[in-house]
Structure formats: C-alpha cells, structure tokens
Design a protein around this motif. Sequence first.
Motif, PDB file in Angstrom:
ATOM      1  N   PHE A 154       0.878  -1.175   0.000  1.00 41.80           N
ATOM      2  CA  PHE A 154       0.000   0.000   0.000  1.00 41.80           C
ATOM      3  C   PHE A 154       0.911   1.218   0.000  1.00 41.80           C
ATOM      4  N   ASP A 155       0.951   1.876  -1.152  1.00 43.52           N
ATOM      5  CA  ASP A 155       1.976   2.886  -1.425  1.00 43.52           C
ATOM      6  C   ASP A 155       1.449   4.288  -1.148  1.00 43.52           C
ATOM      7  N   ASN A 156       1.985   4.900  -0.107  1.00 43.74           N
ATOM      8  CA  ASN A 156       1.637   6.286   0.213  1.00 43.74           C
ATOM      9  C   ASN A 156       2.750   7.264  -0.115  1.00 43.74           C
ATOM     10  N   VAL A 157       3.857   6.758  -0.686  1.00 45.07           N
ATOM     11  CA  VAL A 157       5.001   7.652  -0.857  1.00 45.07           C
ATOM     12  C   VAL A 157       5.604   7.681  -2.257  1.00 45.07           C
ATOM     13  N   GLY A 158       5.411   6.649  -3.061  1.00 42.36           N
ATOM     14  CA  GLY A 158       6.032   6.614  -4.390  1.00 42.36           C
ATOM     15  C   GLY A 158       7.544   6.485  -4.293  1.00 42.36           C
ATOM     16  N   GLY A 159       8.238   7.026  -5.332  1.00 43.11           N
ATOM     17  CA  GLY A 159       9.695   7.118  -5.312  1.00 43.11           C
ATOM     18  C   GLY A 159      10.409   5.785  -5.140  1.00 43.11           C
ATOM     19  N   GLU A 160      11.569   5.872  -4.490  1.00 35.82           N
ATOM     20  CA  GLU A 160      12.440   4.703  -4.377  1.00 35.82           C
ATOM     21  C   GLU A 160      11.756   3.551  -3.633  1.00 35.82           C
ATOM     22  N   MET A 161      10.916   3.894  -2.653  1.00 35.13           N
ATOM     23  CA  MET A 161      10.281   2.829  -1.866  1.00 35.13           C
ATOM     24  C   MET A 161       9.421   1.936  -2.769  1.00 35.13           C
ATOM     25  N   GLN A 162       8.764   2.527  -3.764  1.00 33.16           N
ATOM     26  CA  GLN A 162       7.972   1.706  -4.689  1.00 33.16           C
ATOM     27  C   GLN A 162       8.872   0.782  -5.507  1.00 33.16           C
ATOM     28  N   GLU A 163      10.025   1.306  -5.908  1.00 34.96           N
ATOM     29  CA  GLU A 163      10.953   0.486  -6.700  1.00 34.96           C
ATOM     30  C   GLU A 163      11.413  -0.738  -5.911  1.00 34.96           C
ATOM     31  N   VAL A 164      11.807  -0.521  -4.662  1.00 36.93           N
ATOM     32  CA  VAL A 164      12.320  -1.660  -3.887  1.00 36.93           C
ATOM     33  C   VAL A 164      11.183  -2.590  -3.478  1.00 36.93           C
ATOM     34  N   ALA A 165       9.971  -2.038  -3.340  1.00 33.84           N
ATOM     35  CA  ALA A 165       8.824  -2.913  -3.056  1.00 33.84           C
ATOM     36  C   ALA A 165       8.590  -3.861  -4.233  1.00 33.84           C
ATOM     37  N   VAL A 166       8.660  -3.319  -5.460  1.00 38.16           N
ATOM     38  CA  VAL A 166       8.505  -4.174  -6.647  1.00 38.16           C
ATOM     39  C   VAL A 166       9.578  -5.259  -6.662  1.00 38.16           C
ATOM     40  N   SER A 167      10.805  -4.878  -6.325  1.00 36.87           N
ATOM     41  CA  SER A 167      11.910  -5.852  -6.332  1.00 36.87           C
ATOM     42  C   SER A 167      11.713  -6.958  -5.306  1.00 36.87           C
TER      43      SER A 167
END
Lengths: 289, 289
Positions: free
Chosen positions: B174-187
């Motif tokens: 559940f993404d409230n911030v975008g950015g790098e955190m989304q990238e590492v979540a996908v990984s």
Amino acid sequence: MKSFSVSQKTSDFAVAIVPGEAIDTYGVGKVVASTNPEFDKGDIVVGLLNWGEFTVIKAGGMLNKLNTMGFPLSYHVGILGFSGLTAYAGLFEICKPKKGEKVFVSAALGSVGNLVGQFAKLSGCYVVGCAGSKEKVALLKEKLGFDDAFNYREETDLNSTLKSYFPNGIDIYFDNVGGEMQEVAVSNMNINGRIAVCGVISEYLDSEKRAAPSMIEVIYKRIKIQGFLAGDYLNIFGDFLSTTCDHLRTGKIQPLEDISDGVESIPSAFISLYRGQNIGKKIVKIAEE
Amino acid sequence: MKSFSVSQKTSDFAVAIVPGEAIDTYGVGKVVASTNPEFDKGDIVVGLLNWGEFTVIKAGGMLNKLNTMGFPLSYHVGILGFSGLTAYAGLFEICKPKKGEKVFVSAALGSVGNLVGQFAKLSGCYVVGCAGSKEKVALLKEKLGFDDAFNYREETDLNSTLKSYFPNGIDIYFDNVGGEMQEVAVSNMNINGRIAVCGVISEYLDSEKRAAPSMIEVIYKRIKIQGFLAGDYLNIFGDFLSTTCDHLRTGKIQPLEDISDGVESIPSAFISLYRGQNIGKKIVKIAEE
C-alpha cells in the motif's frame, strides 16, 4: 519439419537450463520415432523442443499432439500459439476494451502487437500503433487496418506525438516497450486508463532505461499498470483458439509472419528480433516436411 | 463547532478555485441558520465547507446531515470519512488481501496508512509498516498491532531492509510515498503482487523523484500497480461504515488523530503534513460546540 517460436522472453516457458543440455523453446514438429504409446510416428506435435533438427522428448516433457485445423504449422507457434494468446489475454482479460475506446499499441508490428491492434479493431476501438520504420507504418495502416500509425524514430517529442494522435486521450495502452513511451502514454491517458505491460525491450537492452511514469497521474486518473504472462491464461485457450480460427477463416485477421530458414539462421533471428527488424512473428523453420 | 480534514490531496474533492472565493475542504459543522427546509438550526452536517469559522452553503453545494452514531465529530472527517474509505477501498477492493499474505504499508502512521495496517491485521495478514521516527515505529508496533515496523530514515539500503523484513516476499504494497520505496517494493514482491497507489509524497515535493520500478519484474511477477481515489467507491461506503463502526465499538481498531486548534493553526497543519510530522489523521478544529 520443425518450426520454432523466437521470443524475447524464452523464459516464459520456465525452461530449466542445465549445463551441457540443449535449451528448449516452443515449437512444432513431427514424430519420427516413439516408444511412448501416446505418440505415433508421423504425429504432428507442439511443445518444448530443442533448438535443433531432432529432439528427444523424455517422460514429463511438455509435448502435445497438434490438431492443425487446416492451418499452416507456423500459425501454431505464432498467431494460434503463445503470441496470439498473449495478445488475446492481455487485451481482453486485462484491458477489457469497450467499443469506441482509444487504444495505443507500441511495437505494433511485433508478434503480439499486430494481433492486439487487430483484435482491438474487431472490438470497435480506435487503434493507433507505433513502429520503427516507414515501411512498418504503411503495413499497419494498409494491411492491418490500424486507424493510424507513426514511426517513433522520426519523432522528437513523444508526448506531443501522442497528444496529436490521441486528442481525446488514450484509454488502453498495450505496452511492448516500456521506457519513455510508457511515461508519455500515462501522461496522455484518460481516467480509468489501463496499461497491459507485455514487453520492455528498452529494459532488456539497457536496465537504466526504465519507465518512471508520474504516479500522481496514476492516482488521479486511476490508472492500472498490470504485468502478465500468457501462461496464466491457459484456461481461456479454447475461447482464444476458436475465436482466432474463426477470424482467420473469414479473413478478419491477417497473420503476419517473419520466417527464416535453417538452424544456421537462429542467431540472426534473435539479433533481428532485438533490433526490432522483424515484421510480425519471428519464426525459424528448421526443416520442410 | 467545526472540524476539517487536512489532506495532501485536497483536490480529491474536485474543488473549483475561483479567485476571491474561499477554498473548500471536507469538514463537519453545525447549522447556525438555514433557509433550506432540509436543514434545521442545530443539525450536524458534513460536506464541503470553507476554511473558516462560518460557511454559507449555496444550493448545489455538497452537504449532508450527519448521523454521528455516538462517535466524536472528528471521526467523521477521518476514520469514518474519506481517510477510512481510502484505506478500506484501497485494501479490500484493489489489493484483496488473503489470510497469511504479507502486507507492506509506507507512511504507515499517516491518516490512511495506519488504518490499512489495522484492517490488514484484522484480515489475518502479516503487516510491516515504515515511518519516519523511532516514536512512530514504537506506536505502530505497540499501539496499532503491526507485526513489525522500521524507520526509513535510519536505513541506508532500502532494498536490503525490505528483504530482511519480508524474507518470503511482499504480496501487497500500500503505497503512500512513491519514489524509491515503490521500486524496492517491486523488487521484493511475490508473484501476483498488488500495489495500491494512494499517495506520492515524494513526487508532490519533487517531481524528479519519480518511481522507476523494474517493468521486467512487473511482467514476470504479474504485478498490478493501481492508482485510485476513494470517491470512486461511494457504492461501498455503507459496508465500510458499518464494518469500521463495529471495529471501533469492539476496540479492534484504534482511531489515531492529530488535532490542532483554531483557524490560525491551518498553515502549520499543512506544513506538518508535508513534513510527515503528523501522527494519524491531521485535523483542524475551528470551534468547540
């Protein structure tokens, strides 16, 4: 007689690569000898075969008898195989096109893209494709019935390009390339837009060339970005096959194949694929019957 | 008596900003005078109100009588209002959690994030949140029942951080911030992972800080990235309200509010929100009853 599907994503098929063993791919062939009572000499089969003139299939291998239904064998590694299922599942299961919606397809002359566009046209959508040469653009418009098409290599500002081709926005983007094109597609997308992410040639070639779409737009326009693999949609293979065979028989869909001959053409087939030089489904034919 | 919801996304509410006119926001208040037969003096109402002590609502304005159901008024601009609906719709309609799935929530002490985590725990999920201070991390684990939590400001390699908190991968982000955190979540995501994109504070603050998740992983892991707005889910508002009220009455959900007092606190309320200093739903209380 043996034909192979050439794909950027051979790992679609969950191939176990064992050192010293041949790497499999999806292909059709004819049984020349069998000790398995389910297969007889002369049977036409489809499944995971080696990249060579002959393949020994062991117990547990993925192999099925093929009913050609009167179509050329090559169709069964392309339009009636995984390429076709990919287009069909991605468009109908993920994007769910409605009549009148605006559809954008990248790599629109690729094995999947050309079928997505043709299926979308049959669904009453407005379809624009992009490809990498004038010749391809002409084919999209003249042979495949796309409403419009453009050569992305000639465009300097892709955002403006999409705005001009989609003045009322994009509802569905079938993404075969990733990278900047995905970003500008998001920027030109309508509310409730859907993106089926099928291929990312930009990332295969350069992992730095990733798409960074505006997540603000993703939120406000409630955009869905969905990755998928055709292998998850085998439950609809029957529907896909009967629909596509009907369209082929009535001439409503044009098969588009790019066939090279012989084992020796395998490396150049892959190279042309990664360079985007193929027109439709890239297939290697190993032997005539 | 009047309380306002403070949101990074005030445009959620489709406010038309007319020069010289006040900007509306979502709030509760009490009718002090009415020429509309549907509203009487003393009625508690909820809807689009001005940022001030009094609001004149014209015909066509968004205003409804509020049944407080015995809960504080502030709940109705937060946990029982759009923040709650955002958490509920994003989690249950988009992410569809199954028991035992692994859920990651960023900005987990925000107005939405804290509820997502609490709803996910009630669904039998394993829930980890991230926030920006030790105090917040302690609150997540001790007050809100998150299985684990971390302070992202203390981490130097977010990819390794997620790997250590999710050794078996993430099913829902559940993404409230975008950015790098989304990238590492996908990984770190599992096959068929789902990302509900709710907020992108990183992009609000700096449009260059966009997420560029690996689309190769999006494809192979069949990841869905879906933006959404709570306003599209008013059809489930009744379900959401009765479920959440039940959980509040039985103490299964903790409301988390960060209330400031007076019109003069409005600017600092917004600043603290954009700095991520709020603990739970940021609310401005203009007047006592």
